[in-house]
Design a protein around this motif. Structure first.
Motif, PDB file in Angstrom:
ATOM      1  N   ASP A 142      -1.543 -16.639   2.524  1.00  0.00           N
ATOM      2  CA  ASP A 142      -1.024 -16.336   3.852  1.00  0.00           C
ATOM      3  C   ASP A 142      -0.147 -15.095   3.723  1.00  0.00           C
ATOM      4  OD1 ASP A 142       0.243 -16.188   6.317  1.00  0.00           O
ATOM      5  OD2 ASP A 142       0.410 -18.361   6.535  1.00  0.00           O
ATOM      6  N   SER A 143      -0.508 -14.026   4.403  1.00  0.00           N
ATOM      7  CA  SER A 143       0.193 -12.754   4.229  1.00  0.00           C
ATOM      8  C   SER A 143       1.661 -12.810   4.635  1.00  0.00           C
ATOM      9  CB  SER A 143      -0.507 -11.653   5.034  1.00  0.00           C
ATOM     10  OG  SER A 143      -0.501 -11.967   6.422  1.00  0.00           O
ATOM     11  N   LYS A 144       2.063 -13.801   5.422  1.00  0.00           N
ATOM     12  CA  LYS A 144       3.459 -13.860   5.869  1.00  0.00           C
ATOM     13  C   LYS A 144       4.419 -14.141   4.708  1.00  0.00           C
ATOM     14  CE  LYS A 144       3.821 -18.788   7.084  1.00  0.00           C
ATOM     15  NZ  LYS A 144       4.102 -19.754   8.189  1.00  0.00           N
ATOM     16  N   HIS A 145       3.893 -14.651   3.593  1.00  0.00           N
ATOM     17  CA  HIS A 145       4.750 -14.946   2.438  1.00  0.00           C
ATOM     18  C   HIS A 145       4.977 -13.719   1.541  1.00  0.00           C
ATOM     19  CE1 HIS A 145       4.485 -19.006   3.719  1.00  0.00           C
ATOM     20  NE2 HIS A 145       3.256 -19.225   3.286  1.00  0.00           N
ATOM     21  N   ILE A 146       4.305 -12.615   1.869  1.00  0.00           N
ATOM     22  CA  ILE A 146       4.521 -11.385   1.099  1.00  0.00           C
ATOM     23  C   ILE A 146       5.688 -10.639   1.736  1.00  0.00           C
ATOM     24  CG2 ILE A 146       3.521  -9.224   0.265  1.00  0.00           C
ATOM     25  CD1 ILE A 146       0.784 -10.528   0.398  1.00  0.00           C
ATOM     26  N   VAL A 147       6.865 -10.936   1.276  1.00  0.00           N
ATOM     27  CA  VAL A 147       8.093 -10.332   1.809  1.00  0.00           C
ATOM     28  C   VAL A 147       8.992  -9.916   0.649  1.00  0.00           C
ATOM     29  CG1 VAL A 147       8.060 -11.603   3.986  1.00  0.00           C
ATOM     30  CG2 VAL A 147       9.177 -12.600   1.987  1.00  0.00           C
ATOM     31  N   PHE A 148       9.874  -8.986   0.940  1.00  0.00           N
ATOM     32  CA  PHE A 148      10.846  -8.526  -0.051  1.00  0.00           C
ATOM     33  C   PHE A 148      12.235  -8.581   0.575  1.00  0.00           C
ATOM     34  CE2 PHE A 148       6.770  -6.678  -1.092  1.00  0.00           C
ATOM     35  CZ  PHE A 148       6.669  -6.957  -2.447  1.00  0.00           C
ATOM     36  N   PRO A 149      13.228  -8.963  -0.190  1.00  0.00           N
ATOM     37  CA  PRO A 149      14.566  -9.166   0.369  1.00  0.00           C
ATOM     38  C   PRO A 149      15.211  -7.886   0.869  1.00  0.00           C
ATOM     39  CG  PRO A 149      14.634  -9.235  -2.026  1.00  0.00           C
ATOM     40  CD  PRO A 149      13.187  -9.190  -1.654  1.00  0.00           C
ATOM     41  N   GLU A 150      16.046  -8.016   1.905  1.00  0.00           N
ATOM     42  CA  GLU A 150      16.816  -6.890   2.414  1.00  0.00           C
ATOM     43  C   GLU A 150      17.918  -6.561   1.411  1.00  0.00           C
ATOM     44  OE1 GLU A 150      16.343  -5.107   5.151  1.00  0.00           O
ATOM     45  OE2 GLU A 150      14.554  -6.265   5.733  1.00  0.00           O
ATOM     46  N   LYS A 151      18.180  -5.288   1.229  1.00  0.00           N
ATOM     47  CA  LYS A 151      19.233  -4.859   0.313  1.00  0.00           C
ATOM     48  C   LYS A 151      20.601  -5.289   0.837  1.00  0.00           C
ATOM     49  CE  LYS A 151      16.741  -0.745  -1.287  1.00  0.00           C
ATOM     50  NZ  LYS A 151      16.773   0.742  -1.396  1.00  0.00           N
ATOM     51  N   ASP A 168      26.263   4.241  -2.482  1.00  0.00           N
ATOM     52  CA  ASP A 168      27.428   4.794  -1.788  1.00  0.00           C
ATOM     53  C   ASP A 168      28.109   3.801  -0.857  1.00  0.00           C
ATOM     54  OD1 ASP A 168      25.558   4.632   0.244  1.00  0.00           O
ATOM     55  OD2 ASP A 168      25.208   6.782   0.350  1.00  0.00           O
ATOM     56  N   GLY A 169      27.501   2.606  -0.670  1.00  0.00           N
ATOM     57  CA  GLY A 169      28.121   1.602   0.183  1.00  0.00           C
ATOM     58  C   GLY A 169      28.088   1.915   1.667  1.00  0.00           C
ATOM     59  N   LYS A 170      27.143   2.737   2.093  1.00  0.00           N
ATOM     60  CA  LYS A 170      27.047   3.103   3.500  1.00  0.00           C
ATOM     61  C   LYS A 170      26.084   2.192   4.248  1.00  0.00           C
ATOM     62  CE  LYS A 170      28.154   7.992   2.700  1.00  0.00           C
ATOM     63  NZ  LYS A 170      27.678   9.392   2.835  1.00  0.00           N
ATOM     64  N   ASN A 171      25.993   2.390   5.575  1.00  0.00           N
ATOM     65  CA  ASN A 171      25.084   1.622   6.446  1.00  0.00           C
ATOM     66  C   ASN A 171      25.327   0.119   6.359  1.00  0.00           C
ATOM     67  OD1 ASN A 171      23.773   4.048   7.222  1.00  0.00           O
ATOM     68  ND2 ASN A 171      22.508   3.959   5.378  1.00  0.00           N
ATOM     69  N   ASP A 172      26.615  -0.254   6.376  1.00  0.00           N
ATOM     70  CA  ASP A 172      27.023  -1.663   6.378  1.00  0.00           C
ATOM     71  C   ASP A 172      26.629  -2.410   5.103  1.00  0.00           C
ATOM     72  OD1 ASP A 172      28.147  -1.458   8.933  1.00  0.00           O
ATOM     73  OD2 ASP A 172      26.203  -1.814   9.885  1.00  0.00           O
ATOM     74  N   LEU A 173      26.303  -1.676   4.040  1.00  0.00           N
ATOM     75  CA  LEU A 173      25.993  -2.301   2.752  1.00  0.00           C
ATOM     76  C   LEU A 173      27.209  -2.227   1.841  1.00  0.00           C
ATOM     77  CD1 LEU A 173      22.434  -0.827   2.082  1.00  0.00           C
ATOM     78  CD2 LEU A 173      23.000  -3.076   3.009  1.00  0.00           C
ATOM     79  N   LYS A 174      27.305  -3.171   0.928  1.00  0.00           N
ATOM     80  CA  LYS A 174      28.377  -3.144  -0.053  1.00  0.00           C
ATOM     81  C   LYS A 174      28.053  -2.093  -1.117  1.00  0.00           C
ATOM     82  CE  LYS A 174      29.278  -8.104   0.460  1.00  0.00           C
ATOM     83  NZ  LYS A 174      29.291  -9.417  -0.230  1.00  0.00           N
ATOM     84  N   LYS A 175      29.083  -1.579  -1.769  1.00  0.00           N
ATOM     85  CA  LYS A 175      28.870  -0.614  -2.833  1.00  0.00           C
ATOM     86  C   LYS A 175      28.403  -1.325  -4.095  1.00  0.00           C
ATOM     87  CE  LYS A 175      31.073   3.456  -4.863  1.00  0.00           C
ATOM     88  NZ  LYS A 175      32.304   4.272  -4.942  1.00  0.00           N
TER      89      LYS A 175
END
Length: 602
Positions: free
Chosen positions: A231-240, A245-252
């Protein structure tokens, strides 16, 4: 679904348990969502380590290529009954050494490279819902090999190097074979065939190259991750969750400093029973330049090195003499004199000032007066010239100055301030904090270094209790890694090429034998018998006021933390075994993020 388990997993190259640890840490709605029911590995010590931490898993000490998958069917069926609705994930972290860049020019083992092909029988018999694959990114280039041929500069074929294979236990020679390398124009051929073969069983496919540091790991470890799913819906990769640089609401990215035992400094790189090899010293020096001096440009950038045509600075190579540094005037005369003795090995007084008594005069002339005078030109691109040659062009502005090798060091107000002895002395405090420094003594051999390369650079300022830390990467010719960012990728052969922690110090506790304190003067001795890299390191230390450079291999505890295992993870076997298990493992936070992403689709 019983106990919230969404994925029933077979870890077919389980090793000591990096993937399993991450999967068991995975959560969905606050509950454990993955159960690793089977672990397979040919190494008994690796399985013992896995079993010590994951006793609920069924373990098979067998080769992936020879194990009969039918032995696993009953275990899988029982797990599916206990967890109805859960998907079966067949995970494969095949041996990657013979695909990796770290293999260098050595042979690629064709059988080892073909391990992924043995997955076919597992797919046919077990019929898993999802297949997960982890490997080095070079796996995408998997293709045919050719015999390596060494050529000369003109392209003429010289010889084919051979590789001697030895038994790991007995060390006896068991075979001789030519070294092989991938054929450039056929990269990816076997990989494409492999993907198409698995897809023919009714699977969709997708892959990505992920960096463990982007998911909170203490290592920057980029790996290929591929998924086949019915089932292709199980082919996913986690969000960073993290970024450099810790930008775009991401941790450094996490600093590896947080998991290192920085108080454990190790042994000085000097005065060792077994001297470090030049390659190791070169890596240490590269690290000093990058992490203490701030990089090549900051270390060697010349005043007046702007190219007239391009308008850009042209810093010299780190292998060239350090350029003369000026403040205002652009033409100066530099002169230094001392007596050099040609006997008694390398005593403290081999080179002595002409201001002190001469050493014993023997029947054979052993003394010579060393006098080095030259003119430094500070206009144009700058250069130095002997006083035996005509003077350079004199400009309309006053650009002549006599430079003397004496100045005051000011140890208060943050330290690092200097002033000439001909200028007013800085303010005196209740406790004297000025030291008269005579410099030019730390360059003990004028034949080694270009005259004047350090004589007009201020003598080092010794700052108490300051330390610099960085990591030495033994894999490549690199300057190592900062402790303020994730660690570089750890490899399986860490017993042969261990990553090390370097501590550069500025205190005066237990100085190396080549550093002498004479009153308020710090003397750095450079001997004729020193290796080229030792001389360069000593010179760097003198320029930056370092009093020692210490180095040690990373501890097992530190390596476990870097790979996400944690302090309480138990490994079996020798130190060599343990380091191999850690280097071979999938980083735990990375596998946790992957498992949680897939579980959310079930």
């Amino acid at each position: 679904m019983k106990n919230g388990i969404k994925l029933i997993t077979i870890d077919s190259f389980c090793g000591a348990g990096g993937t399993t640890k991450g999967f068991h840490d995975a959560k969905f709605d606050g509950e454990a969502c993955v159960s690793v029911i089977i672990g397979i590995n040919h190494d008994a010590k690796a399985i013992a380590s896995h079993a010590s931490n994951h006793p609920e898993t069924y373990h098979f000490v067998e080769d992936f290529r020879t194990l009969d998958p039918r032995k696993l069917i009953a275990i899988i069926e029982r797990a599916k009954q206990n967890c109805p609705g859960a998907k079966v994930l067949f995970w494969m972290s095949a041996e990657c050494t013979n695909h990796s860049k770290a293999k260098g020019g050595c042979s690629r083992d064709a059988d080892s490279r073909s391990l992924p092909e043995y997955a076919y029988k597992y797919i046919e018999i077990l019929n898993p819902d999802i297949i997960g694959v982890e490997n080095v990114v070079e796996f995408l280039d998997w293709g045919p090999l050719m015999i390596k041929v060494v050529k000369d500069k003109q392209g003429n074929e010289l010889y084919c190097p051979i590789e001697i294979k030895k038994d790991k236990k007995t060390k006896k020679v068991i075979g001789v074979q030519p070294k092989c390398v991938p054929i450039p124009e056929h990269k990816g051929e076997y990989y494409n065939v492999w993907v198409e073969k698995i897809q023919s069983y009714g699977y969709h496919y997708g892959f990505d190259k992920l960096n463990a540091a982007d998911y909170g790991a203490y290592t920057s470890r980029i790996r290929y991750f591929g998924f086949f799913s019915k089932d292709s819906k199980h082919i996913v990769f986690p969000e960073k969750t993290h970024s450099k640089d810790g930008k775009n609401d991401l941790k450094k990215h996490m600093a590896v400093r947080e998991v290192l035992e920085l108080d454990r400094e190790g042994e000085s790189i000097f005065d060792r029973k077994k001297e470090l090899c030049e390659n190791t010293k070169d890596r240490v020096l590269s690290g000093l330049i990058k992490y203490v001096a701030g990089g090549k440009d900051k270390w060697l950038l010349k005043y007046n090195s702007v190219n007239g045509k391009t308008g850009k600075h042209i810093p010299p190579s780190v292998d060239e003499p350090c350029p003369v540094i000026s403040c205002q005037n652009r033409l100066g005369v530099v002169s230094t004199q001392f007596l050099s003795k040609y006997f008694s090995g390398k005593p403290d007084g081999k080179n002595i000032s002409i201001e002190q008594p001469c050493g014993s005069v023997t029947t054979v002339d052993h003394h010579s007066l060393v006098s080095a005078s030259f003119i430094s030109v500070y206009y144009g691109n700058g250069y130095t010239q002997s006083i035996e040659k005509p003077a350079p062009t004199l400009t309309t502005k006053d650009r002549l100055a006599l430079v003397k090798g004496e100045f005051f060091v000011n140890h208060y107000s943050g330290g690092g301030q200097t002033s000439c002895v001909t200028a007013p002395c800085p303010a005196l405090t209740a406790i004297p904090k000025q030291n008269l420094v005579t410099y030019g003594r730390w360059l003990m051999n004028t034949n080694y270094h270009n005259v004047g390369s350090g004589l007009d650079v201020p003598a080092p300022v010794i700052t108490a209790n300051r330390k610099h830390h960085y990591l030495v990467n033994p894999q490549y010719s690199s300057s190592g890694g900062s402790v303020e960012v994730p660690c570089f990728t750890l490899i399986a052969r860490m017993d042969k090429r261990p990553p090390s922690l370097v501590t550069a110090k500025t205190d005066c506790v237990k100085l190396p034998s080549f550093i002498k304190i004479s009153g308020n003067t710090v003397i750095y001795e450079i001997y004729e018998t020193d290796s080229p890299k030792t001389k360069q390191i000593k010179e760097f230390m003198a320029l930056y006021g370092l009093t020692d450079v210490k180095m040690r291999m990373l501890l097992e505890l530190e390596l476990l933390r870097i790979m996400g295992f944690g302090d309480d993870y138990v490994l079996q076997g020798t130190q060599t075994d343990k380091k191999r298990f850690i280097g071979n493992a999938v980083e735990c936070k990375q596998s946790k993020a992957l498992a949680e992403a897939i579980a959310a689709t079930v």
